[in-house]
Design a protein around this motif. Structure first.
Motif: not given
Length: 770
Positions: A380-382, A342-352, A356-363
């Motif tokens: 949720g909480s860290c 609920q923080r980052h966009q998917c930005r994957r090409k041609c996503c059905p 997928p789960p977010c692969d960025q760091s929480c930060g």
């Protein structure tokens, strides 16, 4: 209702019969493959190959099912934490057999459908077998073992078990933490809470508030030794995923439901081949013909490439394009949806759509406020900060390692070293005490500073730094903050010297200790006691100092000297020295006879002798007292009892009052007048007259009684009957007779005594005249 596995019984023959039934495939499955050749037609070669392959797969599944049951029986361990390692082998074998039967009964309905194929039960069987392993299940919140008698909650995503009180506290704390960080209006919004293991989010309404079985049908399931722990023993009946319209056939179980074991008749992908029985969970199949429609979009058959171009839709469904049948069409548009964090966009090409789960760091900043979350982006909480910091004591000798962020709420460690802080008062050293957090305790050593105006030292404890309540300015409202703290450290002055000094009071009544700061003579508050100028009384003022301007009081009392005997008057002068003057007042008193009031001078009365006092107290009138004989005393007013004899004449009569004589009144002379013969004759006549009257009255009474008796007898002779007129007449006569009798009786009682009295008077008169 009995569980499904109990309805088949537990006898020896039952178990063997069930095992034999498991080894045989269902009747439908044996007849269905042969049904394709009922019309006398020769089956096609592809279908024959499929049937033979199906038979091979069924036999291999039966062997795998047998191996799974045997492995579950051999790998099951003790159920309770209290079982000892040195149990007898026979008991262990008995328990293993019991658990094996429970596992077998749980999978029975599934293996009946699959013909013994247990390939889809591997994951579910692993969760079930962990229930029987001692210490295999651990609550990740409290790091404690989960027992069969404890209330638990199971996550629907990762299927982990947690203690019910632990997960309830976790849900409350997670929502509270998110609310405290994100909400401006703290506590007004409802936030979801995550699973402690998989971070799957649950809405606030899904907070567990009761203990249910795995399938959710039974609340507070009882602990049954013949069932899996926390299971109700009924069929699960949850909808299978992916949704196919069928439900789970296992008994109430932990972990995910296995793939659908139902057999359905489906055609191939192109629809040209006849339907074949296929597993519902794997019902898509290809007839292997060269047709563009009989290859799926993910086909990778490189031996039979399809060169025909078809119009294909991209994976996200936005564009369509002519493409070779065996290639997949992917457009260049990037997915604008937000990922599960609920923080980052998917930005994957041609996503059905299944981003997928977010692969960025929480930060995000962790709860310690010092570091950021190093984990991948998540909901949720860290997790708590993994770093640790050192908390030192005041002197730095003792060190305590605590998790990062806890150093603010953790008390410094206890140190056994001596506190090294310099003193903050006038003393050269502090009292010896151990190292401690915060300010040092107040100095308790004696002050010992020299006091002013005396030679003593200050004995109280040190008062160089004392907490004193500050004078606060009244605030206008709650929005204002106080400008000064409530208590301020100040150095207080030394108190006045309290050393006792022996001192004499003003009147020298006592010697008492007086504090040094108030030394000097004092008033003891007792009466002064100094003699006054009158020489008769003492000073009644409180103890005081006598000076020219502060002398003892002047005596203002009356004279209290004793008066002469019998003088009732006080001295007319105030308190004075010497003798009192003679009394000049008159005394008012009554005479001896108590009739007249006399006024006598007090001096004469008090100085006179007894004879003179008697003369002064007499009024000189005749004494009004009566003598014992009843006559008045002839003496003048005198005190005491009258003593002279009475000389007055008195008259005496005989008992019948006829003879009268005079004698002198003297109690010493006994004079008696006796009756003579004439008196006796007169008394005899009077008595005769009285007796005659009484006899006449008695005779009259007897006569009346006789008349009444005769009248009564006459009435009795007539029989008591009479006419009304006669009866009335007789009644009137009787009343008249009764009235006459009454009057006669009155006359007898009145006239007879009256006549006797008259006769007696006449006789007395005659006798006296003669």
């Amino acid at each position: 209702m009995e569980p499904a596995w109990r309805q088949q019984g537990r006898g020896r023959g039952r178990g063997q019969e069930v095992q034999g039934e498991r080894s045989r495939p269902p009747q439908k499955e044996r007849e269905r493959p042969g049904g394709a050749g009922r019309g006398g037609k020769t089956p096609e070669p592809p279908q024959v190959a499929v049937r033979s392959k199906f038979e091979e797969i069924r036999k291999s599944n039966q062997a795998a099912a047998q191996r799974l049951v045997e492995s579950r029986i051999s790998s099951s361990s003790s159920d309770d934490d209290e079982d000892d390692e040195g149990d007898v082998d026979v008991k262990a074998d008995h328990k293993d057999g019991k658990r094996g039967k429970i596992l077998e009964s749980t999978f029975t309905t599934y293996t009946h459908q699959t013909g013994g194929d247990v390939t889809g039960l591997v994951r579910t069987g692993q969760y079930v077998s962990e229930l029987f392993q001692s210490g295999a299940l651990t609550c990740l919140i409290c790091i404690g073992s989960v027992k069969r008698t404890q209330a638990v909650w199971s996550c629907s995503s990762c299927f982990s078990l947690f203690h019910l009180p632990c997960i309830q506290k976790w849900a409350r704390d997670s929502a509270f933490l998110v609310s405290s960080i994100t909400d401006e209006d703290f506590g007004q919004k409802q936030h979801p809470w995550p699973c402690p293991k998989c971070r799957a989010e649950y809405p606030p309404s899904a907070k567990p508030n009761r203990y249910t079985c795995y399938c959710g049908k039974l609340q507070d399931p009882p602990a049954d030794p013949w069932l899996a722990p926390h299971s109700c023993g009924s069929v699960c009946q949850k909808e299978l995923k992916p949704t196919c319209g069928h439900t789970c056939l296992l008994l109430c179980h932990p972990g995910p439901c296995p793939p659908c074991p139902k057999m359905v008749s489906v055609s191939c992908l192109c629809g040209n081949a006849k339907p074949l029985p296929r597993r519902c969970s794997n019902k898509s199949w290809s007839c292997q013909r060269r047709a563009a429609s009989c290859y799926s979009a993910n086909s990778t058959d490189v031996h039979n490439p399809v060169t025909q171009e078809v119009e294909k839709e991209c994976r996200c469904g936005k564009y369509r394009k002519l493409m070779p049948c065996h290639k997949e069409y992917l457009c260049d548009s990037k997915c604008p949806k937000t990922r599960s964090c609920q923080r980052h966009q998917c930005r994957r090409k041609c996503c059905p759509g299944n981003c997928p789960p977010c692969d960025q760091s929480c930060g995000r900043t962790l709860g310690c406020r010092n570091h950021k979350c190093p984990s991948g982006c998540h909901q949720g909480s860290c997790y708590p900060c993994p770093e640790s910091v050192e908390v030192r004591c005041s002197c730095g000798s003792t060190v305590l390692s605590v998790p990062c962020g806890r150093e603010r709420s953790t008390r410094p460690p206890r140190c056994k070293e001596t506190c090294r802080r310099p003193p903050s008062c006038h003393h050269p050293t502090r009292e010896t005490h151990r190292c401690h957090p915060g300010p040092c305790p107040p100095c308790r050593l004696p002050c010992l500073l020299p006091l002013p105006r005396c030679s003593h030292t200050c004995p109280p404890p040190c008062h160089d730094q004392v907490l004193v309540k500050s004078q606060q300015v009244q605030l206008a409202g709650p929005w204002e903050q106080p400008s000064e703290p409530a208590f301020v450290q100040k150095a207080l002055p030394c108190p006045p010297c309290q050393v006792p000094i022996p001192t004499t009071c003003f009147g020298e009544h006592e010697v008492s200790p007086v504090p040094c700061h108030r030394r000097g003579r004092f008033s003891c508050r007792r009466p002064c006691g100094r003699p006054l100028t009158c020489g008769n009384h003492d000073c009644s003022r409180a103890c005081h100092l006598v000076t020219d301007g502060n002398k003892c009081e002047v005596c203002d009392e009356s004279c209290s000297k004793p008066r002469p005997p019998s003088c009732p008057h006080p001295c007319s002068r105030p308190c004075h020295p010497g003798n009192c003057p003679t009394c000049s007042q008159m005394i008012r008193q009554r005479c001896h006879c108590k009739i007249s009031m006399l006024y006598v001078e007090c001096t004469k009365l008090t100085s006179a002798d007894e004879q003179t006092k008697v003369e002064l107290g007499s009024c000189n009138n005749q004494c009004p007292k009566e003598l014992s004989c009843g006559h008045r005393c002839k003496q003048a007013c005198h005190p005491g009892v009258c003593g002279e004899k009475c000389q007055q004449k008195v008259k005496l009569r005989c008992p019948c009052k006829r003879i009268k004589k005079e004698f002198p009144c003297s109690p010493s002379v006994q004079c008696v007048v006796q009756c003579d013969d004439a008196c006796r004759d007169q008394q005899r006549k009077v008595s005769q007259v009285k007796e005659a009257g009484q006899r006449a009255a008695q005779e009259e009474e007897q006569k009346k009684l006789q008349e009444e008796l005769e009248a009564f007898e006459k009435r009795q002779q007539r029989g008591g009957r009479r006419s009304k007129k006669r009866g009335r007449r007789e009644e009137v006569d009787e009343e008249a007779a009764r009235a006459g009798r009454w009057w006669r009786r009155c006359a007898a009682f009145v006239l007879v005594p009256l006549g006797g009295a008259l006769l007696s008077a006449a006789a007395y008169y005659l006798l006296t005249e003669a």
